[in-house]
Design a protein around this motif. Structure first.
Motif, short mmCIF file in Angstrom:
data_model
loop_
_atom_site.label_atom_id
_atom_site.label_comp_id
_atom_site.label_asym_id
_atom_site.label_seq_id
_atom_site.Cartn_x
_atom_site.Cartn_y
_atom_site.Cartn_z
N CYS A 59 0.82 -1.20 0.03
CA CYS A 59 -0.05 -0.19 -0.16
C CYS A 59 0.77 1.24 -0.17
CB CYS A 59 -1.02 0.10 1.13
SG CYS A 59 -2.05 -1.25 1.58
N PRO A 60 1.91 1.50 -1.01
CA PRO A 60 2.35 2.53 -0.96
C PRO A 60 1.78 3.62 -1.49
CG PRO A 60 3.26 1.14 -2.89
CD PRO A 60 2.29 0.54 -1.99
N VAL A 61 2.01 4.98 -1.08
CA VAL A 61 1.35 6.23 -1.53
C VAL A 61 2.32 6.79 -2.39
CG1 VAL A 61 0.44 8.54 -0.97
CG2 VAL A 61 -0.07 6.55 0.67
N ALA A 62 1.87 7.00 -3.62
CA ALA A 62 2.63 7.64 -4.80
C ALA A 62 1.93 9.06 -5.26
CB ALA A 62 2.81 6.65 -6.02
N SER A 63 2.89 10.08 -5.61
CA SER A 63 2.40 11.46 -6.02
C SER A 63 3.47 11.80 -7.09
CB SER A 63 2.39 12.28 -5.15
OG SER A 63 3.68 12.55 -4.58
N GLN A 81 -1.46 17.52 -9.83
CA GLN A 81 -0.96 16.44 -8.81
C GLN A 81 -1.95 15.32 -9.24
OE1 GLN A 81 -1.12 16.05 -4.29
NE2 GLN A 81 1.20 16.33 -4.79
N LEU A 82 -1.14 14.04 -9.49
CA LEU A 82 -1.76 12.95 -9.65
C LEU A 82 -1.31 11.99 -8.43
CD1 LEU A 82 -3.55 10.79 -10.97
CD2 LEU A 82 -1.39 10.06 -12.30
N LEU A 83 -2.32 11.66 -7.38
CA LEU A 83 -2.21 10.99 -6.09
C LEU A 83 -2.63 9.58 -6.16
CD1 LEU A 83 -0.97 11.21 -2.99
CD2 LEU A 83 -3.23 12.21 -2.31
N SER A 127 -6.89 6.64 -8.50
CA SER A 127 -6.06 7.85 -8.27
C SER A 127 -6.72 9.14 -8.33
CB SER A 127 -4.86 7.73 -9.24
OG SER A 127 -4.11 6.39 -9.00
N THR A 128 -6.22 10.03 -7.69
CA THR A 128 -6.98 11.40 -7.47
C THR A 128 -6.03 12.24 -8.43
OG1 THR A 128 -7.93 10.88 -5.54
CG2 THR A 128 -7.70 13.19 -6.14
#
Length: 252
Positions: A88-92, A119-121, A133-134
């Motif tokens: 579950c890594p968070v990438a931006s 930004q793409l989160l 993805s947001t």
């Protein structure tokens, strides 16, 4: 012998001061700088402003570009691991550009163009929106406490070391393009009424499209060798010779 030793020491001190006491300037920041992964670069290969598309690089990393007349661009691809769940890594993926200023104390202030930041989160284990993805507008002014530009002895490359607002070091950045590889420095997606006339928007998108079409024909070039590096190398040799002479005279 003391006269010769003092003279040699004075020459060495004066010579080295030309490197250590130089005032910070925009010319030394000019270029595109990228982190060690060497996969993240500013410019049209990272963000397509026509379709407002962020292009995810192969590996995480960061890149900053600076012009000598006060414009900057940043491309950030960051991944934060989840200690409790490694899947579950968070990438931006973040893009911004705007203007920058070097203060008298050596600090650097980056002021983004508010309407252009994106930004793409990605947070795959978010309970509200799993695996979604947001994509959003993003604006964040930045202040760097100070910076250093030097030649890395191990890699033999020009290196930009940035110190964050709290004095902590960012990962070092290496010069890869000079002049910098950047999108147009003006607003890419203006939203104010004065800028939203049909003709101004059409002209802006035409300039951006031309920039994207010419992304592989840019006059920016990979920084493999530079005359300034050659001068720096020979200056270092001279300093070493002077230092050797000084210690020889002192020992004698």
């Amino acid at each position: 012998m003391k006269i010769y030793s003092s003279t040699a020491l004075l020459i060495i001190t004066s010579f080295l001061s030309t490197f250590t006491l130089a005032d910070p300037n925009m010319e030394e920041l000019e270029g595109t700088w990228s982190s060690k992964s060497n996969t993240v670069f500013t410019g049209p290969g990272f963000y397509d402003p026509v379709d407002e598309l962020l292009i995810e690089p192969d590996l995480p990393g960061i890149s900053y570009s600076f012009t000598a007349d006060g414009h900057y661009e940043e491309a950030l691809y960051r991944v934060v691991p989840n200690a409790k769940n490694h899947s579950c890594p968070v990438a931006s993926v973040t893009y911004q550009h705007g203007t920058y200023e070097i203060l008298a104390n050596g600090s650097v202030v980056l002021t983004p163009i508010a309407v252009d930041g994106r930004q793409l989160l990605s947070d795959p284990c978010n309970q509200d929106d799993p695996n979604v993805s947001t994509y959003s507008r993003y604006v964040q002014a930045t202040w760097f406490k100070t910076y250093q530009v030097y030649v890395d002895n191990y890699h033999g490359k020009w290196t930009l070391q940035i110190y964050q607002f709290d004095g902590s070091k960012m990962q070092p950045l290496y010069l890869v393009y000079r002049p910098p590889l950047m999108l147009p420095t003006s607003a890419l997606n203006p939203t104010d009424e004065a800028s939203e006339t049909a003709s101004s928007l059409q002209n802006a998108r035409r300039r951006i499209k031309r920039s994207l079409e010419n992304q592989y024909r840019t006059n920016a070039k990979r920084e493999v060798y530079s005359e300034s590096f050659d001068k720096y190398w020979w200056s270092s040799v001279v300093c070493l010779c002077l230092a050797s002479t000084y210690f020889f005279l002192v020992k004698k």
